[in-house]
Motif scaffolding. Structure first.
Motif, PDB file in Angstrom:
ATOM      1  N   SER A 174      38.701  49.146  34.141  1.00 43.29           N
ATOM      2  CA  SER A 174      39.999  49.313  34.436  1.00 43.29           C
ATOM      3  C   SER A 174      39.958  50.029  35.922  1.00 43.29           C
ATOM      4  CB  SER A 174      40.605  50.309  33.557  1.00 43.29           C
ATOM      5  OG  SER A 174      39.937  51.676  33.331  1.00 43.29           O
ATOM      6  N   HIS A 175      38.611  50.102  36.457  1.00 39.92           N
ATOM      7  CA  HIS A 175      38.538  50.775  37.774  1.00 39.92           C
ATOM      8  C   HIS A 175      38.849  50.100  38.942  1.00 39.92           C
ATOM      9  CE1 HIS A 175      36.753  53.267  40.766  1.00 39.92           C
ATOM     10  NE2 HIS A 175      36.298  54.484  40.120  1.00 39.92           N
ATOM     11  N   PRO A 176      39.688  50.525  39.939  1.00 45.95           N
ATOM     12  CA  PRO A 176      40.365  49.646  41.016  1.00 45.95           C
ATOM     13  C   PRO A 176      39.151  49.326  42.040  1.00 45.95           C
ATOM     14  CG  PRO A 176      41.718  51.740  40.624  1.00 45.95           C
ATOM     15  CD  PRO A 176      40.606  51.825  39.720  1.00 45.95           C
ATOM     16  N   ARG A 177      37.972  49.792  42.093  1.00 46.39           N
ATOM     17  CA  ARG A 177      37.035  49.670  42.839  1.00 46.39           C
ATOM     18  C   ARG A 177      35.843  48.662  42.036  1.00 46.39           C
ATOM     19  NH1 ARG A 177      36.634  55.634  45.870  1.00 46.39           N
ATOM     20  NH2 ARG A 177      38.130  55.298  47.072  1.00 46.39           N
TER      21      ARG A 177
ATOM     22  N   LEU B 204      37.857  39.216  38.394  1.00 50.87           N
ATOM     23  CA  LEU B 204      38.689  40.381  38.043  1.00 50.87           C
ATOM     24  C   LEU B 204      38.252  41.490  39.297  1.00 50.87           C
ATOM     25  CD1 LEU B 204      39.855  42.132  36.020  1.00 50.87           C
ATOM     26  CD2 LEU B 204      37.685  43.275  35.452  1.00 50.87           C
ATOM     27  N   GLY B 205      37.338  41.469  39.981  1.00 49.33           N
ATOM     28  CA  GLY B 205      37.187  42.127  41.357  1.00 49.33           C
ATOM     29  C   GLY B 205      38.303  41.722  42.305  1.00 49.33           C
ATOM     30  N   LEU B 206      38.509  40.271  42.369  1.00 48.55           N
ATOM     31  CA  LEU B 206      39.533  39.849  43.494  1.00 48.55           C
ATOM     32  C   LEU B 206      40.935  40.200  42.933  1.00 48.55           C
ATOM     33  CD1 LEU B 206      40.618  37.815  45.566  1.00 48.55           C
ATOM     34  CD2 LEU B 206      40.039  35.840  44.185  1.00 48.55           C
ATOM     35  N   LEU B 207      41.289  40.073  41.454  1.00 46.54           N
ATOM     36  CA  LEU B 207      42.362  40.389  40.978  1.00 46.54           C
ATOM     37  C   LEU B 207      42.816  41.914  41.071  1.00 46.54           C
ATOM     38  CD1 LEU B 207      44.749  39.425  38.863  1.00 46.54           C
ATOM     39  CD2 LEU B 207      43.141  40.147  37.052  1.00 46.54           C
ATOM     40  N   HIS B 208      41.769  42.698  41.123  1.00 47.57           N
ATOM     41  CA  HIS B 208      42.352  44.048  41.185  1.00 47.57           C
ATOM     42  C   HIS B 208      42.430  44.446  42.591  1.00 47.57           C
ATOM     43  CE1 HIS B 208      40.782  45.400  36.838  1.00 47.57           C
ATOM     44  NE2 HIS B 208      42.024  44.964  36.723  1.00 47.57           N
ATOM     45  N   GLY B 209      41.584  43.820  43.374  1.00 44.06           N
ATOM     46  CA  GLY B 209      41.795  44.075  44.911  1.00 44.06           C
ATOM     47  C   GLY B 209      43.129  43.393  45.532  1.00 44.06           C
ATOM     48  N   CYS B 210      43.517  42.406  45.067  1.00 43.23           N
ATOM     49  CA  CYS B 210      44.809  41.762  45.574  1.00 43.23           C
ATOM     50  C   CYS B 210      45.906  42.147  44.903  1.00 43.23           C
ATOM     51  CB  CYS B 210      44.391  40.310  45.778  1.00 43.23           C
ATOM     52  SG  CYS B 210      44.629  39.392  44.261  1.00 43.23           S
ATOM     53  N   ALA B 211      46.039  42.652  43.698  1.00 40.54           N
ATOM     54  CA  ALA B 211      46.925  43.369  42.985  1.00 40.54           C
ATOM     55  C   ALA B 211      48.230  42.661  43.078  1.00 40.54           C
ATOM     56  CB  ALA B 211      47.006  44.780  43.794  1.00 40.54           C
ATOM     57  N   PRO B 212      48.154  41.485  42.472  1.00 38.46           N
ATOM     58  CA  PRO B 212      49.372  40.448  42.648  1.00 38.46           C
ATOM     59  C   PRO B 212      50.541  41.069  41.881  1.00 38.46           C
ATOM     60  CG  PRO B 212      47.899  39.452  41.087  1.00 38.46           C
ATOM     61  CD  PRO B 212      47.104  40.885  41.562  1.00 38.46           C
ATOM     62  N   HIS B 213      51.760  40.690  42.287  1.00 36.94           N
ATOM     63  CA  HIS B 213      52.950  40.811  41.589  1.00 36.94           C
ATOM     64  C   HIS B 213      53.243  39.598  40.624  1.00 36.94           C
ATOM     65  CE1 HIS B 213      53.808  42.777  45.593  1.00 36.94           C
ATOM     66  NE2 HIS B 213      54.058  43.712  44.711  1.00 36.94           N
ATOM     67  N   ALA B 214      52.745  38.381  40.883  1.00 37.35           N
ATOM     68  CA  ALA B 214      52.969  37.243  40.055  1.00 37.35           C
ATOM     69  C   ALA B 214      51.698  36.532  40.091  1.00 37.35           C
ATOM     70  CB  ALA B 214      53.999  36.449  40.714  1.00 37.35           C
ATOM     71  N   MET B 215      51.398  35.889  39.089  1.00 37.28           N
ATOM     72  CA  MET B 215      50.271  34.803  39.022  1.00 37.28           C
ATOM     73  C   MET B 215      50.561  33.444  38.561  1.00 37.28           C
ATOM     74  SD  MET B 215      47.459  37.542  37.133  1.00 37.28           S
ATOM     75  CE  MET B 215      48.751  38.015  35.936  1.00 37.28           C
TER      76      MET B 215
ATOM     77  N   PHE C  83      31.862  45.844  46.459  1.00 33.96           N
ATOM     78  CA  PHE C  83      32.755  45.831  47.569  1.00 33.96           C
ATOM     79  C   PHE C  83      33.761  44.738  47.318  1.00 33.96           C
ATOM     80  CE2 PHE C  83      28.573  47.763  49.411  1.00 33.96           C
ATOM     81  CZ  PHE C  83      29.178  48.814  49.385  1.00 33.96           C
ATOM     82  N   VAL C  84      33.653  43.974  45.929  1.00 35.54           N
ATOM     83  CA  VAL C  84      34.585  42.818  46.065  1.00 35.54           C
ATOM     84  C   VAL C  84      35.954  43.146  46.147  1.00 35.54           C
ATOM     85  CG1 VAL C  84      35.284  41.099  44.436  1.00 35.54           C
ATOM     86  CG2 VAL C  84      32.902  41.257  44.887  1.00 35.54           C
ATOM     87  N   SER C  85      36.443  44.196  45.422  1.00 33.89           N
ATOM     88  CA  SER C  85      37.849  44.849  45.154  1.00 33.89           C
ATOM     89  C   SER C  85      38.144  45.020  46.623  1.00 33.89           C
ATOM     90  CB  SER C  85      38.071  45.656  44.116  1.00 33.89           C
ATOM     91  OG  SER C  85      37.707  45.031  42.866  1.00 33.89           O
ATOM     92  N   GLY C  86      37.279  45.968  47.248  1.00 33.27           N
ATOM     93  CA  GLY C  86      37.575  46.453  48.602  1.00 33.27           C
ATOM     94  C   GLY C  86      37.808  45.260  49.612  1.00 33.27           C
ATOM     95  N   ALA C  87      36.997  44.360  49.532  1.00 33.44           N
ATOM     96  CA  ALA C  87      37.124  43.103  50.333  1.00 33.44           C
ATOM     97  C   ALA C  87      38.586  42.364  50.246  1.00 33.44           C
ATOM     98  CB  ALA C  87      35.921  42.165  50.285  1.00 33.44           C
ATOM     99  N   ALA C  88      39.017  42.232  48.769  1.00 32.58           N
ATOM    100  CA  ALA C  88      40.105  41.581  48.648  1.00 32.58           C
ATOM    101  C   ALA C  88      41.307  42.368  49.035  1.00 32.58           C
ATOM    102  CB  ALA C  88      40.245  41.186  47.157  1.00 32.58           C
ATOM    103  N   GLU C  89      41.218  43.841  48.886  1.00 35.19           N
ATOM    104  CA  GLU C  89      42.128  44.596  49.457  1.00 35.19           C
ATOM    105  C   GLU C  89      42.398  44.520  50.918  1.00 35.19           C
ATOM    106  OE1 GLU C  89      41.658  48.778  49.595  1.00 35.19           O
ATOM    107  OE2 GLU C  89      43.078  49.218  48.270  1.00 35.19           O
ATOM    108  N   ARG C  90      41.403  44.549  51.554  1.00 33.11           N
ATOM    109  CA  ARG C  90      41.438  44.461  52.918  1.00 33.11           C
ATOM    110  C   ARG C  90      42.052  43.385  53.524  1.00 33.11           C
ATOM    111  NH1 ARG C  90      37.956  45.335  57.026  1.00 33.11           N
ATOM    112  NH2 ARG C  90      36.384  43.895  55.982  1.00 33.11           N
ATOM    113  N   LEU C  91      41.755  41.999  52.714  1.00 34.49           N
ATOM    114  CA  LEU C  91      42.187  40.986  53.118  1.00 34.49           C
ATOM    115  C   LEU C  91      43.868  40.937  53.081  1.00 34.49           C
ATOM    116  CD1 LEU C  91      41.255  37.799  53.838  1.00 34.49           C
ATOM    117  CD2 LEU C  91      41.283  37.558  51.408  1.00 34.49           C
ATOM    118  N   VAL C  92      44.293  41.443  51.839  1.00 34.60           N
ATOM    119  CA  VAL C  92      45.787  41.416  51.662  1.00 34.60           C
ATOM    120  C   VAL C  92      46.612  42.494  52.821  1.00 34.60           C
ATOM    121  CG1 VAL C  92      47.611  42.598  50.196  1.00 34.60           C
ATOM    122  CG2 VAL C  92      45.780  41.132  49.238  1.00 34.60           C
TER     123      VAL C  92
END
Lengths: 351, 351
Positions: free
Chosen positions: A229-232, B238-249, B202-211
């Motif tokens: 569940s970790h956002p990172r 999962l890293g991408l999913l958590h990083g981009c934090a979508p409202h809808a899929m 850094f997968v979630s970080g990269a996805a977050e930065r892209l958004v």
């Protein structure tokens, strides 16, 4: 024989300096001193709660018997703090080897690498890897029980729990092995895979190969990473979970923590929910269940720790212990029950 | 202006050559020829079902107008097949630029890099990245709707669905953008992040930065990767999913597929279960729901495709379409309903 001076400058406290703490805990005979100018004259025990009289020094030349500088802090990002660079350059200039678990590879740093080439220092980047294979999904040896420590958060003790369980099982005569998946575990155990530094396409493949390489053993205690569940770090957690395909999981948490470490605006998920999520997500690859809970009760009194243990035992109906405070037997018993059940199942399937 | 000859030697079929297929579909004006000796004289349309009369040639000198060799196949592992190396060396020797989405970086290959240095060829390794930041978990712009395509498996059309929805929304006058997360999407769109080649920490970080870099737009269609149940690639997903934090899929699948592609012993998870899993796992970071299903019905007749669409619509109670066969309107309408609902919610929260 390496004689370590551990760099913890500015971060000599249990969570940030967890590499230092755990090397002090599991390789005490190798540690000469900690390096942190602000705490000169104190002991590791005073600052980290482990390490006994190991002194804290302010300069490299105060620990002349050291032959290796160990970077004792795991930074979240990939960069090397400027003030640390100076200490590393100084150590390399003196001919000390350097062991680092940072994402910033010392051997790729032109200034450090060139100085090491002239001084004869060896640079060990523990996180460096060349994992380039996807998971095969091939069958693993049935008689090797795979136990995986999973967490509610980072820095709750997943490595310590896997190590303590492994050591306790070996002490009882079982053929168990700790499988390291992070830089500290690798430094302590001497082998493993730095799974959080593997390219994401190959995380499950790297974890699978690590298990296949060790599956001659009867019981593997596979160190977990991050939290699902970790956002990172959920990518690391799930890729490792699917690659190592555990039969059983130990859910690890720190009592009293309510938010994700370093992200105070993000509340932790409840243990009961995490148990379901881990079982469901692991089950997508291999049936698995949480067989016990490891509480890190470092911030509790003995009485509080007992109450916490009872509370979680009642809530989840599982064995619960703090392996450092209570010993590991409640959890090793759970592992051995799981192993017996699986052995009976395998025998009955074969006959 | 790049004029591409696309290397698909030995793999000129829709799944393996999906980079080729999608560059033909979305950048047809750039493609001069496909290179596959076994199919010389045929057309891209005949072999890939897209690309019209684009010819298949056997040698580079049969397409002299090409100035760039594009590697048209995405291999699972990191290595470069030996027979491909010869074609790449030949192209570089002729001074062609090379665009590659492989994990094996051409610029790090001493033989190829040295030849390119003397011939003046430029080597573009699309998957190369230097992502070294963990996710911050910081708030994203509320008025930017984040829609993410997620899958039952690899190679089901997550990129195509995100691209088609984006194009259809733009055609209707909306401020939408396709956010590429894989090599083909990046080649088509001209920007993005090769998320499956990012170090797992850094997968979630990269996805977050892209958004964050694109959140001035009203609607983002974020390309998904892998599948959350995939034994190889769940870390990426999962890293991408958590990083981009979508409202809808949008849940994407290929009709008729029953096992994980390339892993015939591993059955796919049912769509209804995946819907629950994606919603639960996304919800750990940001509330999210599956608002529609994109079926890839390439192997079905028109009548079969209509029946399949009806079956899934009834089973899940969601809009369902094949964006290439049926057009994207059923899914763009679902996106726009979601956007209206969110806008009302944001307005009412603000007032």
């Amino acid at each position: 024989m390496r004689r370590l001076i551990i760099l913890t400058e500015g971060f000599t406290e249990p969570i940030a300096a967890k590499t230092a703490s755990n090397v002090l805990r599991y390789r005490p005979h190798e540690v000469v001193a900690l390096l942190d100018g602000a705490h000169r004259g104190q002991t590791a025990q005073q600052l980290l709660g482990v390490g006994g009289s190991t002194p804290v020094v302010a300069r490299l030349d105060e620990a002349p018997q050291a032959n290796t500088l160990l970077i004792g802090v795991a930074f979240a990002a990939g960069r090397l703090p400027a003030r640390w660079r100076q200490v590393i350059l100084q150590a390399v200039g003196l001919g000390l080897d350097v062991v680092s678990g940072m994402h910033h590879f010392l051997a790729d740093d032109p200034e450090i690498a060139s100085l090491a080439a002239s001084s004869g220092s060896r640079l060990f980047d523990v996180r460096r890897n060349d994992e380039r294979e996807v998971a095969s999904g091939r069958a693993m040896r049935e008689n090797c029980l795979r136990v995986h420590t999973v967490g509610q958060d980072c820095c709750v003790g997943k490595m310590v729990v896997a190590l303590e369980l492994s050591q306790a099982l070996v002490a009882q005569g079982h053929d168990a092995k700790f499988v390291a998946t992070g830089q500290t575990g690798i430094i302590v155990e001497g082998d493993g895979c730095p799974i959080d530094c593997v390219v994401s396409d190959f995380v499950s493949g790297a974890a699978e190969r690590l298990v296949l390489a060790n599956q001659r053993r009867d019981i593997l205690l596979i160190e977990g990473q991050g939290a699902i569940s970790h956002p990172r770090y959920s990518a690391v957690t799930l890729g490792l979970l699917h690659g190592c395909a555990p039969h059983a999981m130990i859910l690890c948490y720190e009592a009293g923590r309510t938010a994700v470490i370093g992200m105070p605006h993000i509340p932790l998920q409840p243990l009961g929910m995490l148990r379901k999520i881990y079982e469901m997500m692991a089950g997508l690859v291999c049936p698995s269940r949480v067989i016990g809970v490891a509480v890190n009760s470092r911030r509790l009194s003995d009485a509080q720790a007992t109450a916490e243990r009872e509370r979680v035992r009642n809530e989840l109906g599982l064995p619960v212990c703090d392996v450092l405070r209570d010993g590991a037997s409640e959890l090793t018993n759970a592992v051995l029950r799981m192993r017996s059940a699986r052995q009976s199942f395998i025998s009955s399937s074969a006959s």
